[in-house]
Design an enzyme around this catalytic site. Structure first.
Site, mmCIF file in Angstrom:
data_model
loop_
_atom_site.group_PDB
_atom_site.id
_atom_site.type_symbol
_atom_site.label_atom_id
_atom_site.label_comp_id
_atom_site.label_asym_id
_atom_site.label_seq_id
_atom_site.Cartn_x
_atom_site.Cartn_y
_atom_site.Cartn_z
ATOM 1 N N GLY A 44 0.827 -1.198 0.000
ATOM 2 C CA GLY A 44 0.000 0.000 0.000
ATOM 3 C C GLY A 44 0.856 1.241 0.000
ATOM 4 O O GLY A 44 2.069 1.154 0.146
ATOM 5 N N GLY A 60 2.630 5.520 4.655
ATOM 6 C CA GLY A 60 1.883 6.172 5.734
ATOM 7 C C GLY A 60 0.505 5.623 5.986
ATOM 8 O O GLY A 60 -0.316 6.262 6.619
ATOM 9 N N VAL A 61 0.224 4.382 5.508
ATOM 10 C CA VAL A 61 -1.093 3.822 5.796
ATOM 11 C C VAL A 61 -1.031 2.839 6.964
ATOM 12 O O VAL A 61 -1.993 2.170 7.261
ATOM 13 C CB VAL A 61 -1.707 3.113 4.567
ATOM 14 C CG1 VAL A 61 -2.068 4.113 3.504
ATOM 15 C CG2 VAL A 61 -0.772 2.071 4.023
ATOM 16 N N GLY A 62 0.114 2.767 7.589
ATOM 17 C CA GLY A 62 0.195 1.971 8.814
ATOM 18 C C GLY A 62 0.685 0.555 8.627
ATOM 19 O O GLY A 62 0.438 -0.295 9.472
ATOM 20 N N LYS A 63 1.420 0.293 7.571
ATOM 21 C CA LYS A 63 1.911 -1.081 7.348
ATOM 22 C C LYS A 63 2.904 -1.472 8.437
ATOM 23 O O LYS A 63 2.790 -2.533 9.058
ATOM 24 C CB LYS A 63 2.583 -1.187 5.964
ATOM 25 C CG LYS A 63 1.666 -0.826 4.824
ATOM 26 C CD LYS A 63 2.318 -0.982 3.493
ATOM 27 C CE LYS A 63 3.483 -0.060 3.244
ATOM 28 N NZ LYS A 63 3.143 1.360 3.154
ATOM 29 N N SER A 112 -3.968 4.564 -18.755
ATOM 30 C CA SER A 112 -5.248 5.040 -18.238
ATOM 31 C C SER A 112 -5.510 6.518 -18.481
ATOM 32 O O SER A 112 -6.559 7.028 -18.143
ATOM 33 C CB SER A 112 -5.354 4.738 -16.750
ATOM 34 O OG SER A 112 -4.391 5.472 -16.071
ATOM 35 N N LYS A 147 -7.795 5.669 -7.120
ATOM 36 C CA LYS A 147 -8.055 6.820 -7.987
ATOM 37 C C LYS A 147 -9.298 7.566 -7.525
ATOM 38 O O LYS A 147 -9.324 8.799 -7.467
ATOM 39 C CB LYS A 147 -8.242 6.347 -9.432
ATOM 40 C CG LYS A 147 -6.932 5.903 -10.072
ATOM 41 C CD LYS A 147 -7.184 5.366 -11.452
ATOM 42 C CE LYS A 147 -5.899 4.973 -12.136
ATOM 43 N NZ LYS A 147 -6.139 4.384 -13.449
HETATM 44 P P1 ADP Z 1 3.877 2.717 6.368
HETATM 45 O O1 ADP Z 1 4.709 1.670 6.965
HETATM 46 O O2 ADP Z 1 2.646 2.186 5.720
HETATM 47 O O3 ADP Z 1 4.596 3.653 5.469
HETATM 48 P P2 ADP Z 1 3.611 3.619 9.079
HETATM 49 O O4 ADP Z 1 3.239 2.313 9.657
HETATM 50 O O5 ADP Z 1 4.970 4.117 9.288
HETATM 51 O O6 ADP Z 1 3.298 3.644 7.539
HETATM 52 O O7 ADP Z 1 2.542 4.679 9.592
HETATM 53 C C1 ADP Z 1 2.785 6.049 9.681
HETATM 54 C C2 ADP Z 1 2.064 6.632 10.876
HETATM 55 O O8 ADP Z 1 0.672 6.632 10.690
HETATM 56 C C3 ADP Z 1 2.314 5.878 12.138
HETATM 57 O O9 ADP Z 1 2.539 6.789 13.164
HETATM 58 C C4 ADP Z 1 1.020 5.114 12.376
HETATM 59 O O10 ADP Z 1 0.792 4.918 13.734
HETATM 60 C C5 ADP Z 1 0.007 6.028 11.771
HETATM 61 N N1 ADP Z 1 -1.127 5.269 11.249
HETATM 62 C C6 ADP Z 1 -1.271 4.819 9.983
HETATM 63 N N2 ADP Z 1 -2.444 4.184 9.831
HETATM 64 C C7 ADP Z 1 -3.063 4.225 11.025
HETATM 65 C C8 ADP Z 1 -4.319 3.737 11.503
HETATM 66 N N3 ADP Z 1 -5.174 3.077 10.728
HETATM 67 N N4 ADP Z 1 -4.631 3.959 12.774
HETATM 68 C C9 ADP Z 1 -3.766 4.638 13.569
HETATM 69 N N5 ADP Z 1 -2.588 5.123 13.204
HETATM 70 C C10 ADP Z 1 -2.228 4.931 11.935
#
Ligand code: ADP
Length: 824
Positions: free
Chosen positions: A375, A378-381, A714, A757
Site C-alpha cells: 500500500g 503512511g497507511v500503517g503497514k 489510463s 483513484k
Molecule cells: P507505512 O509503513 O505504511 O509507510 P507507518 O506504519 O509508518 O506507515 O505509519 C505512519 C504513521 O501513521 C504511524 O505513526 C502510524 O501509527 C500512523 N497510522 C497509519 N495508519 C493508522 C491507523 N489506521 N490507525 C492509527 N494510526 C495509523
C-alpha cells in the site's frame, strides 16, 4: 662470608652519599648517581682506578635523622657500608648519570673527614670483624638462642614461598650455607622494610642488638604473608557470594549478562570465550566449528591480524540466540482489542491478520504464508507489523531493504574479507536476542540488483519455509534455524517485487484512507501521539474537527496519514513556543486559548495553520479556467493522484510535442487520442475550414508534476477530453476527473487502481468521476459515504466521456457517431 675473611677494607675510603635505599653488608644494590660529588667519585675513582682496592668505596646513607646529625660528622651519617662496585653503567639520557651495582662488604665508622672536594674522602674504622663470623656457629647464650630463632624464622619464611620458583629454591640453599651472623643483614635487605628500619639494622653494630632489631621485621613479614595466603584462599567463595547477591537480589531476570560481566573481569581471554561457547547452547555443528576456531585462536599470537578476525567471529557466534526464545502469549480476543486500539479502519487487513494469528495459535509449527502488506506510504503497514509482534509477545525487528543491491547484505560476507560481517538477517537476530522475533522486511519492492548478485535470490532462501531451517550466512558458515522467525514484508507496489519472491508471500492490499477515516485516525491516534511527543496536554491544544478536515483536504494530498501527522506536529511545535512564551508573559491570558481554536471558525484555524507555517495547496478549480485542461486520475505507488493534462496549439506543421516525463505507453495513448479526434473531427464539429483540425497547427501536450515518471494507458480518455476542449474552445467541467484506456475506434477499456483513484478524486473535492463501464464492479470496495459524495459516470465509449466531461454535453454534427454503432 667466610670467603671475605681475608679482606681488609682500606683505611681511607671515598664516600658515596645516597639518598634512597640503605646498603647492608651481604646484599647487592643498584644505586643511581647523578649529584656532582658522586659523579666525580665515579669518574676519577671507579673509572680510572685499576686495582681491586680502587673499586671499594664507602656508601653512606644520607639520613636526616637529627640524633645522628649531631655526631662528629654532622652532615653525614656516621656509619656506612663499604661496598664493592661490581658494575658501572653510564648514560646521557635523560641527563648524564651513572648506575652502580654495589655489593656490601662490611660496616665502617667514619672517624675523620679528610676532604670534601671534589668528593668526600674519610678515614674509616672497620666495624664488622670478619673473622668473628666463622666462629659464630659456636656462639651460645643469648646470642646463640637469638641466632637460632632467627634462622628458624627465616626457614619458615622461605617455606611459605612457592618452591617451584628457582630463586626461592636457591634462597633456601643459601640459608643453609650462610653463617648465621650474616642473616640479619641479608634478610633485612630482602624482606619488605622501610629505609628507616634498614638504617636501624645498619646502626646495630653489636651482633646481639642486630638480631633483636631484625627479628621483629622478619616475624612481621611472616605474619603478613600468612594473612595474604588466607585471603587468597577465601576469595573465590567471596566472589560467588557477591554474585549470588547481585543475581538474586537486584536483577533477577538478567542473569546471563551478569555472568558475562563477572567473566569480563577474568583476565584470560580465550578461557572466557571458551566458557561462553559452552554456555551458548548452540547446535552440534556450530559448536564443533567454534571449538575448532578456539583451538586455532589459542595457538595464534595476539598480534596476528587473524587473531582479531577469529575472535570477532567467536564473539558473534556466542552472542547469537541459538536457543533463546520468547514464549508466545497469544490470546485472540486480546489481540483483536489491541489491533483495534492501535489502528482505526483497515478492517480487511485486521481480519486477515487475526485469521493468521488464530491459525498460529491452533498450530504452532505453522509453516504459514509470509504476509506482505502492500500500500501507499503512511497507511500503517509498519505499525501493524509492530502490533502483531506485541500481540504475540515477541521481539520486533525491522530490516530496511530499500536500496539493498548486494547479496551479501542479506547473506553476509565470507570471512576471508577484511571487515567482513554477517548479513542483516543474522545481525537482526543478534540485536533481537531471541530466535523467534517478528522480522519486518520493509520495502521489499525497492530491492536493487547489481553485479554483486541479486539480494532477492538470497531472500528467497530466507523466506522459504522449506529451506530456512538451515539458512547459512556466509560469515557464520554454519546453518542457523530461521523457521521460528515470523516474517512480514511491506511494499508500496507489487509491480517491482521479483516474481519468485512475490510467489512466496501472501499480498494484503492496504488501500489509502478516506477523508473521514483520516479525521478519525487524527483524533484517536495522531493528535494524542503528537501532543505527547511535544510535551503538551490536551488542555493546551485542542484541534477542532474542521481544522483537521481542512488540513486533510487543502493542505495534504496523500493516501496515508504521514504528512497529516507531520502537519499536526508542526502545529504542536508552534503551540509549544506559545506555551513556553506564555508562561513568561502572563498566565491569565494564555496564548493557547487563542490558538486552541475552540471556536472552530475558519479564521482561527487558518491563523493557527499560518503560525505553524503550513500553506495550502492551490484549489483544483483554479487551474481549469482555460480550454485545453482536463483532470485525469493516475495510480502511483504513493496511492491515487489527480493529474492535470494541459494542451496548447500553435501554428506549425501538425506536430505533436509531449512533455512531463512520460513513458512509452503514455506517448502511444497521446497518438491514439489525436488519431481518434482527427478521424472524428467532423462529427464533433472540430474542423475549422479544412477537414483536418490539425492542419497548420502544432499541438503541445503537457503532464505537469514532471519529476514523476508517468506511464500507463489510463490517461487515454483524459487526453482526448483535453484535446477536444482545446480544439473546440470549450471549458472542461472543473469538478470532473476521469480515467480509462482508449482504443483507436473510440472504445473505453477498463483500468486498474480504481479505488485509489476514486479516493484521490474525493480528496481533491471533485464531484464527478468518469470511469470505464467495465470497472463498475470495482466501486464496491469504496466506502459508501465516498460513493454517495461522488457522481459516477460509467463510459464505454469516448462519446459518453465527452458528454459527461463538458457542461451541457459535447455538441455533435450527427446524432450517432460511427463508433457508437460498433459493439465490443
Ligand atoms: P507505512 O509503513 O505504511 O509507510 P507507518 O506504519 O509508518 O506507515 O505509519 C505512519 C504513521 O501513521 C504511524 O505513526 C502510524 O501509527 C500512523 N497510522 C497509519 N495508519 C493508522 C491507523 N489506521 N490507525 C492509527 N494510526 C495509523
Amino acid at each position: 662470608m667466610s670467603s671475605n675473611s681475608g679482606i681488609q677494607i682500606p683505611s681511607r675510603l671515598p664516600l658515596l652519599c645516597t639518598h634512597d635505599g640503605v646498603l647492608l653488608p651481604g646484599s647487592t644494590m643498584r644505586i643511581s648517581v647523578d649529584t656532582a660529588r658522586n659523579m666525580q667519585l665515579v669518574k676519577s675513582r671507579l673509572l680510572k682506578g685499576t686495582s681491586l682496592k680502587s673499586t671499594i668505596i664507602g656508601v653512606i646513607p644520607n639520613t636526616r635523622d637529627p640524633e645522628h646529625d649531631s655526631d662528629e660528622l654532622p652532615s653525614l651519617h656516621s656509619i656506612g657500608t663499604a661496598g664493592l662496585a661490581v658494575q658501572v653503567v653510564g648514560s646521557n639520557w635523560p641527563k648524564p648519570h651513572y648506575t652502580l651495582l654495589i655489593t656490601g662488604l662490611c660496616r665502617f665508622r667514619v672517624t675523620q673527614l679528610l676532604r670534601e672536594r671534589p668528593f668526600p674522602v674519610a678515614e674509616v674504622e672497620q666495624l664488622d670483624k670478619l673473622e668473628q663470623y666463622t666462629e659464630g656457629d659456636q656462639a651460645d647464650g643469648e646470642l646463640g638462642e637469638l641466632s637460632l630463632r632467627f634462622h628458624q624464622a627465616a626457614l619458615q619464611l622461605v617455606g611459605m614461598l612457592d618452591m617451584s620458583v628457582p630463586v626461592v629454591a636457591k634462597l633456601r640453599r643459601l640459608l643453609d650455607s650462610l653463617p648465621r651472623e650474616t642473616l640479619p643483614d641479608v634478610l633485612a635487605s630482602m624482606i619488605r622494610t622501610s629505609n628507616k628500619e634498614k638504617l636501624q639494622v645498619l646502626d646495630a653494630v653489636d651482633l646481639e642488638e642486630r638480631f633483636k632489631k631484625a627479628l621483629p621485621l622478619l616475624t612481621r613479614q611472616i605474619e603478613g604473608l600468612k594473612l595474604l595466603q588466607k585471603t587468597r584462599k577465601r576469595r573465590p567463595d567471596d566472589d560467588k557470594r557477591v554474585l549470588a547477591i547481585r543475581k538474586g537480589g537486584v536483577f533477577p531476570g538478567r542473569q546471563f549478562s551478569l555472568d558475562e560481566e563477572a567473566e569480563d573481569e577474568d583476565g584470560d581471554d580465550t578461557a572466557m570465550l571458551e566458557k561462553k561457547v559452552k554456555a551458548a547452547a548452540m547446535p552440534e555443528a556450530a559448536l564443533r566449528v567454534c571449538l575448532k576456531e578456539l583451538k586455532r585462536l589459542k595457538k595464534m599470537p595476539q598480534s596476528m591480524p587473524e587473531y582479531a578476525l577469529t575472535r570477532n567471529y567467536l564473539e558473534m557466534m556466542v552472542e547469537l540466540p541459538w536457543s533463546k526464545s520468547t514464549t508466545d502469549c497469544l490470546d485472540i480476543p486480546a489481540a483483536r482489542v489491541l489491533l483495534d486500539n492501535d489502528h482505526y479502519a483497515m478492517e480487511k487487513l485486521k481480519r486477515r491478520v487475526l485469521e493468521y494469528l488464530a491459525v498460529r495459535q491452533l498450530k504452532s509449527t505453522l509453516k504459514g504464508p509470509i504476509l506482505c502488506f502492500v500500500g501507499p506510504p503512511g497507511v500503517g503497514k509498519t505499525s501493524v507489523g509492530r502490533s502483531i509482534a506485541r500481540t504475540l509477545g515477541r521481539e520486533f525487528h525491522r530490516i530496511a531493504l530499500g536500496g539493498v543491491c548486494d547479496q551479501s547484505d542479506i547473506r553476509g560476507h565470507r570471512r576471508t574479507y577484511v571487515g567482513s560481517m554477517p548479513g542483516r538477517i543474522i545481525n537482526g537476530l543478534k540485536t533481537a536476542g531471541v530466535n523467534n522475533p517478528v522480522f519486518l522486511l520493509d520495502e521489499v519492492d525497492k530491492l536493487g540488483k547489481s553485479l554483486q548478485g541479486d539480494p532477492a535470490a538470497a531472500l528467497l532462501e530466507v523466506l522459504d519455509p522449506e529451506q530456512n531451517h538451515s539458512f547459512t550466512d556466509h560469515y557464520l558458515n554454519v546453518p542457523f534455524d530461521l523457521s521460528q522467525v515470523l516474517f512480514i514484508a511491506t511494499a508500496n507496489t507489487t509491480a517491482t517485487i521479483p516474481p519468485a519472491l512475490l510467489d512466496r508471500m501472501e499480498v494484503l492490499q492496504v488501500p489509502g484512507y478516506t477523508q473521514e477515516e483520516k479525521v478519525e485516525i487524527a483524533h484517536r491516534h495522531l493528535i494524542p501521539h503528537q501532543l505527547e511527543q511535544h510535551g503538551l496536554t490536551p488542555q493546551q491544544l485542542q484541534i477542532p474537527q474542521d481544522t483537521i478536515k481542512d488540513i486533510i483536504s487543502k493542505y495534504t494530498r496523500e493516501a496515508g496519514v504521514r504528512s497529516l501527522e507531520r502537519k499536526i506536529g508542526a502545529i504542536c511545535r508552534a503551540v509549544a513556543v506559545k506555551v513556553a512564551e506564555g508562561h513568561k508573559v502572563s498566565r491569565a491570558e494564555s496564548p493557547t486559548e487563542q490558538h486552541a481554536g475552540k471556536t472552530g471558525t475558519s479564521s482561527s484555524h487558518t491563523s493557527l495553520l499560518f503560525t505553524a507555517g503550513i500553506t495550502p495547496a492551490p484549489p483544483v478549480s483554479e487551474r481549469l479556467t482555460l480550454p485545453g485542461v482536463a483532470i485525469g486520475l493516475a495510480w502511483t505507488p504513493m496511492g491515487g493522484e489527480i493529474m492535470f493534462v494541459e494542451a496548447s496549439r500553435m501554428e506549425g506543421e501538425g506536430q505533436l510535442t509531449l512533455t512531463g516525463q512520460l513513458g512509452d505507453v503514455m506517448k502511444e495513448s497521446a497518438h491514439l487520442a489525436i488519431s481518434w479526434l482527427r478521424s472524428n473531427a467532423k462529427t464533433y464539429l472540430l474542423t475549422t475550414g479544412s477537414a483536418d483540425p490539425l492542419e497548420g497547427t502544432d499541438i503541445h501536450l503537457h503532464f505537469p508534476a514532471g519529476a514523476v515518471t508517468k506511464d500507463g494507458p489510463s490517461a487515454g480518455v483524459t487526453i482526448v477530453t483535453c484535446l477536444a476542449s482545446l480544439l473546440s474552445g470549450r471549458l472542461v467541467r472543473s469538478d470532473v476527473a476521469m480515467t480509462g484506456e482508449i482504443t483507436l475506434r473510440g472504445l473505453v477499456l477498463p483500468v486498474g487502481g480504481i479505488k485509489d483513484k476514486v479516493l484521490a478524486a474525493h480528496r481533491a473535492n471533485l464531484k464527478r468521476v468518469i470511469v470505464p463501464k467495465r470497472n463498475e464492479k470495482d466501486l464496491e470496495e469504496i466506502p459508501a459515504h465516498v460513493r454517495a459524495d461522488l457522481d459516477f459516470v460509467f463510459a464505454s465509449t469516448l462519446d459518453e466521456v465527452l458528454k459527461a466531461a463538458f457542461d451541457g454535453g459535447f455538441p455533435t454534427a450527427v446524432s450517432h457517431p460511427q463508433v457508437l454503432n460498433s459493439k465490443h
